[in-house]
Motif scaffolding. Structure first.
Motif, PDB file in Angstrom:
ATOM      1  N   ILE A  80       0.873  -1.178   0.000  1.00 47.79           N
ATOM      2  CA  ILE A  80       0.000   0.000   0.000  1.00 47.79           C
ATOM      3  C   ILE A  80       0.903   1.218   0.000  1.00 47.79           C
ATOM      4  CG2 ILE A  80      -0.185   0.085   2.530  1.00 47.79           C
ATOM      5  CD1 ILE A  80      -3.063   1.166   2.142  1.00 47.79           C
ATOM      6  N   GLY A  81       0.523   2.235  -0.741  1.00 51.90           N
ATOM      7  CA  GLY A  81       1.369   3.419  -0.763  1.00 51.90           C
ATOM      8  C   GLY A  81       0.735   4.569  -1.510  1.00 51.90           C
ATOM      9  N   LEU A  82       1.294   5.751  -1.277  1.00 47.34           N
ATOM     10  CA  LEU A  82       0.876   6.943  -2.007  1.00 47.34           C
ATOM     11  C   LEU A  82       1.609   6.973  -3.335  1.00 47.34           C
ATOM     12  CD1 LEU A  82       0.771   9.935   0.506  1.00 47.34           C
ATOM     13  CD2 LEU A  82      -1.149   8.933  -0.731  1.00 47.34           C
ATOM     14  N   ARG A  83       0.935   7.308  -4.393  1.00 49.93           N
ATOM     15  CA  ARG A  83       1.540   7.409  -5.709  1.00 49.93           C
ATOM     16  C   ARG A  83       1.214   8.777  -6.304  1.00 49.93           C
ATOM     17  NH1 ARG A  83       3.307   3.346  -3.694  1.00 49.93           N
ATOM     18  NH2 ARG A  83       2.953   1.193  -4.403  1.00 49.93           N
ATOM     19  N   ARG A  84       2.146   9.273  -7.113  1.00 49.71           N
ATOM     20  CA  ARG A  84       1.887  10.465  -7.913  1.00 49.71           C
ATOM     21  C   ARG A  84       1.686  10.034  -9.348  1.00 49.71           C
ATOM     22  NH1 ARG A  84       3.880  15.305  -6.695  1.00 49.71           N
ATOM     23  NH2 ARG A  84       2.367  15.959  -8.267  1.00 49.71           N
ATOM     24  N   PRO A  85       0.789  10.678 -10.102  1.00 50.03           N
ATOM     25  CA  PRO A  85       0.667  10.341 -11.521  1.00 50.03           C
ATOM     26  C   PRO A  85       1.988  10.653 -12.230  1.00 50.03           C
ATOM     27  CG  PRO A  85      -0.518  12.367 -11.027  1.00 50.03           C
ATOM     28  CD  PRO A  85      -0.096  11.786  -9.716  1.00 50.03           C
ATOM     29  N   SER A  86       2.350   9.844 -13.189  1.00 42.75           N
ATOM     30  CA  SER A  86       3.548  10.110 -13.972  1.00 42.75           C
ATOM     31  C   SER A  86       3.230  11.139 -15.043  1.00 42.75           C
ATOM     32  CB  SER A  86       4.062   8.828 -14.635  1.00 42.75           C
ATOM     33  OG  SER A  86       3.164   8.428 -15.654  1.00 42.75           O
ATOM     34  N   LEU A  87       4.276  11.708 -15.643  1.00 41.16           N
ATOM     35  CA  LEU A  87       4.046  12.645 -16.730  1.00 41.16           C
ATOM     36  C   LEU A  87       3.424  11.929 -17.928  1.00 41.16           C
ATOM     37  CD1 LEU A  87       4.462  15.645 -16.857  1.00 41.16           C
ATOM     38  CD2 LEU A  87       6.660  15.282 -17.974  1.00 41.16           C
ATOM     39  N   ASP A  88       3.677  10.624 -18.041  1.00 37.57           N
ATOM     40  CA  ASP A  88       3.047   9.829 -19.094  1.00 37.57           C
ATOM     41  C   ASP A  88       1.529   9.790 -18.896  1.00 37.57           C
ATOM     42  OD1 ASP A  88       3.007   8.376 -21.375  1.00 37.57           O
ATOM     43  OD2 ASP A  88       4.045   6.621 -20.577  1.00 37.57           O
ATOM     44  N   ASP A  89       1.099   9.632 -17.626  1.00 39.43           N
ATOM     45  CA  ASP A  89      -0.334   9.659 -17.321  1.00 39.43           C
ATOM     46  C   ASP A  89      -0.944  11.006 -17.723  1.00 39.43           C
ATOM     47  OD1 ASP A  89      -0.160   7.129 -16.149  1.00 39.43           O
ATOM     48  OD2 ASP A  89       0.276   7.969 -14.174  1.00 39.43           O
ATOM     49  N   VAL A  90      -0.218  12.071 -17.407  1.00 34.65           N
ATOM     50  CA  VAL A  90      -0.686  13.420 -17.732  1.00 34.65           C
ATOM     51  C   VAL A  90      -0.825  13.578 -19.238  1.00 34.65           C
ATOM     52  CG1 VAL A  90      -0.111  15.877 -17.624  1.00 34.65           C
ATOM     53  CG2 VAL A  90       0.388  14.399 -15.672  1.00 34.65           C
ATOM     54  N   PHE A  91       0.207  13.146 -19.944  1.00 37.04           N
ATOM     55  CA  PHE A  91       0.239  13.284 -21.388  1.00 37.04           C
ATOM     56  C   PHE A  91      -0.949  12.574 -22.032  1.00 37.04           C
ATOM     57  CE2 PHE A  91       1.806  12.632 -25.671  1.00 37.04           C
ATOM     58  CZ  PHE A  91       2.487  13.810 -25.921  1.00 37.04           C
ATOM     59  N   LEU A  92      -1.213  11.364 -21.566  1.00 37.22           N
ATOM     60  CA  LEU A  92      -2.312  10.584 -22.114  1.00 37.22           C
ATOM     61  C   LEU A  92      -3.655  11.243 -21.814  1.00 37.22           C
ATOM     62  CD1 LEU A  92      -3.263   8.030 -23.551  1.00 37.22           C
ATOM     63  CD2 LEU A  92      -3.195   6.845 -21.356  1.00 37.22           C
ATOM     64  N   SER A  93      -3.814  11.756 -20.602  1.00 38.43           N
ATOM     65  CA  SER A  93      -5.095  12.346 -20.212  1.00 38.43           C
ATOM     66  C   SER A  93      -5.352  13.658 -20.955  1.00 38.43           C
ATOM     67  CB  SER A  93      -5.140  12.588 -18.700  1.00 38.43           C
ATOM     68  OG  SER A  93      -4.261  13.619 -18.319  1.00 38.43           O
ATOM     69  N   ILE A  94      -4.279  14.396 -21.260  1.00 38.73           N
ATOM     70  CA  ILE A  94      -4.447  15.697 -21.913  1.00 38.73           C
ATOM     71  C   ILE A  94      -4.615  15.555 -23.422  1.00 38.73           C
ATOM     72  CG2 ILE A  94      -3.295  17.889 -22.459  1.00 38.73           C
ATOM     73  CD1 ILE A  94      -1.979  17.760 -19.708  1.00 38.73           C
ATOM     74  N   THR A  95      -3.783  14.712 -24.039  1.00 37.71           N
ATOM     75  CA  THR A  95      -3.771  14.634 -25.503  1.00 37.71           C
ATOM     76  C   THR A  95      -4.587  13.483 -26.066  1.00 37.71           C
ATOM     77  OG1 THR A  95      -1.832  13.180 -25.669  1.00 37.71           O
ATOM     78  CG2 THR A  95      -1.417  15.552 -25.489  1.00 37.71           C
ATOM     79  N   GLY A  96      -4.815  12.459 -25.232  1.00 33.89           N
ATOM     80  CA  GLY A  96      -5.455  11.257 -25.753  1.00 33.89           C
ATOM     81  C   GLY A  96      -4.483  10.356 -26.476  1.00 33.89           C
ATOM     82  N   HIS A  97      -3.181  10.744 -26.476  1.00 35.51           N
ATOM     83  CA  HIS A  97      -2.144   9.918 -27.089  1.00 35.51           C
ATOM     84  C   HIS A  97      -1.202   9.418 -26.012  1.00 35.51           C
ATOM     85  CE1 HIS A  97      -3.162  11.843 -30.989  1.00 35.51           C
ATOM     86  NE2 HIS A  97      -3.217  12.950 -30.275  1.00 35.51           N
ATOM     87  N   SER A  98      -0.593   8.261 -26.230  1.00 26.20           N
ATOM     88  CA  SER A  98       0.471   7.797 -25.342  1.00 26.20           C
ATOM     89  C   SER A  98       1.691   8.670 -25.539  1.00 26.20           C
ATOM     90  CB  SER A  98       0.831   6.344 -25.650  1.00 26.20           C
ATOM     91  OG  SER A  98       1.997   5.984 -24.979  1.00 26.20           O
ATOM     92  N   GLY A  99       2.404   8.937 -24.445  1.00 24.34           N
ATOM     93  CA  GLY A  99       3.606   9.748 -24.562  1.00 24.34           C
ATOM     94  C   GLY A  99       4.807   9.004 -25.072  1.00 24.34           C
ATOM     95  N   SER A 100       4.733   7.682 -25.156  1.00 22.24           N
ATOM     96  CA  SER A 100       5.930   6.906 -25.485  1.00 22.24           C
ATOM     97  C   SER A 100       6.420   7.146 -26.899  1.00 22.24           C
ATOM     98  CB  SER A 100       5.651   5.403 -25.303  1.00 22.24           C
ATOM     99  OG  SER A 100       4.575   5.002 -26.127  1.00 22.24           O
ATOM    100  N   HIS A 101       5.552   7.674 -27.771  1.00 24.69           N
ATOM    101  CA  HIS A 101       5.990   7.939 -29.133  1.00 24.69           C
ATOM    102  C   HIS A 101       5.794   9.432 -29.460  1.00 24.69           C
ATOM    103  CE1 HIS A 101       6.383   3.669 -29.738  1.00 24.69           C
ATOM    104  NE2 HIS A 101       5.160   3.503 -29.332  1.00 24.69           N
ATOM    105  N   ALA A 102       5.857  10.260 -28.406  1.00 22.75           N
ATOM    106  CA  ALA A 102       5.582  11.682 -28.622  1.00 22.75           C
ATOM    107  C   ALA A 102       6.697  12.338 -29.390  1.00 22.75           C
ATOM    108  CB  ALA A 102       5.425  12.379 -27.285  1.00 22.75           C
TER     109      ALA A 102
END
Length: 327
Positions: A305-327
């Protein structure tokens, strides 16, 4: 008006100002009114999926392309009215090192110095200084064709610093490099910043933007759709969350029942077949402590169990609708 990427001092004029810049190639609208600023001695990360307009933006700011409309000022010079002054104030490094393979690292540096108008003795002295600064003294007399990818990139960046620029454009500078060489380039970016140089960094590695950037802009379909620090952008996805992993994955319903109102309805609807449960943690550690208390009372054994922060990849996906891995 452009969005603000200025440093703490409001009186400081930004190193880069972009206002409603547009660029089309026939029917393809590469930039559709892009606006932002970059503060002096800061690193501005530029993220976006392929075709978003990142490279077009950098080419306009470095005078390789002319904008159709809008205004862009780099180091105090207008890119359309005074492109020669812009070019004297910047350095640009692309994905592939632009070096003479047959010359040594030192000879490449001296050549760049001479091309920039330095006297021979000054060019030699500057080459020696840069070889030492970039940890290339021992390799300086070897032909560049024998260099590793990371060493080539360091010499390439060093060549651009023979005459100190005010703004540096790094267009995916670590593409194709191994992790150790990538770390070396990251160190160089910090050196540039410490010397008061502004860096605009386009990258396909979200971790890179997270680690290096003071501020980040996200470009999609030719416009800026989000900006802020990495932490500010992460907050847009809902901030911190608490991840619960029961020792027995079949107990997910028991976990959800124990947590009660801490579990959103959307999470409750997708319990089938999962081995962990994530709940919002608006109170941070206090939410974690409450979750632990409830799970302990219900007798749930935990694997983690632990606290997590969203990754920048999560942010990228939520904002653009694209995966960041091929940005």
């Amino acid at each position: 008006m452009p969005s603000s990427n200025q440093a703490d001092s409001p009186a400081s004029e930004p190193a880069v100002i972009v206002e409603d810049v547009r660029k089309s190639f026939g029917d393809v609208h590469a930039l559709q009114g892009i606006s932002f600023t970059a503060a002096k001695a800061n690193v501005l990360g530029i993220l976006g999926p392929n075709g978003a307009g990142k490279t077009t933006t950098v080419k306009i700011l470095s005078t390789l392309l002319r904008p159709d409309s809008g205004n862009a000022v780099v180091a105090g010079h207008d890119v359309r009215k005074d492109p020669s002054s812009v070019r004297r104030s910047i350095m640009m490094t692309g994905q592939y090192a632009a070096l003479d393979e047959n010359l040594s690292g030192r000879e490449n540096l001296e050549l760049f110095g001479r091309l920039m108008g330095l006297r021979k003795t000054v060019a030699r002295r500057r080459a020696d200084d840069l070889l030492e600064q970039f940890d290339l003294v021992s390799a300086g007399r070897r032909a560049v064709r024998n260099y590793s990818g990371g060493m080539r990139r360091r010499v390439d960046i060093a060549c651009g610093l023979v005459v100190r620029p005010e703004v540096v454009f790094l267009d995916e500078p670590t593409t194709g490099l191994d992790p150790r060489s990538r770390q070396g380039v990251w160190d160089l970016v910090q050196i540039l910043k410490s010397q008061g140089i502004t860096v605009l960094l386009t990258t396909q590695y979200l971790e890179e933007a997270d680690v290096l950037s003071d501020r980040i802009i996200v470009i999609d379909k030719g416009t800026v759709i989000a900006e802020g620090t990495a932490d500010e952008l992460k907050e847009r996805t809902g901030g911190s969350y608490c991840e619960v992993v029961p020792l027995d994955p079949t107990q997910m319903r028991k976990v959800a029942d124990a947590l009660g109102d801490l579990v959103p309805a959307a999470v409750l609807a997708e319990l089938e077949g999962v081995d962990r449960l994530s709940i919002p943690a608006p109170e941070g550690a206090a939410t974690l402590a409450e979750a632990l208390r409830r799970l302990d009372s219900a007798g749930v054994d935990l694997a983690d169990i632990g606290l997590r922060r969203p990754s920048l990849d999560d942010v990228f996906l939520s904002i653009t609708g694209h995966s960041g891995s091929h940005a």
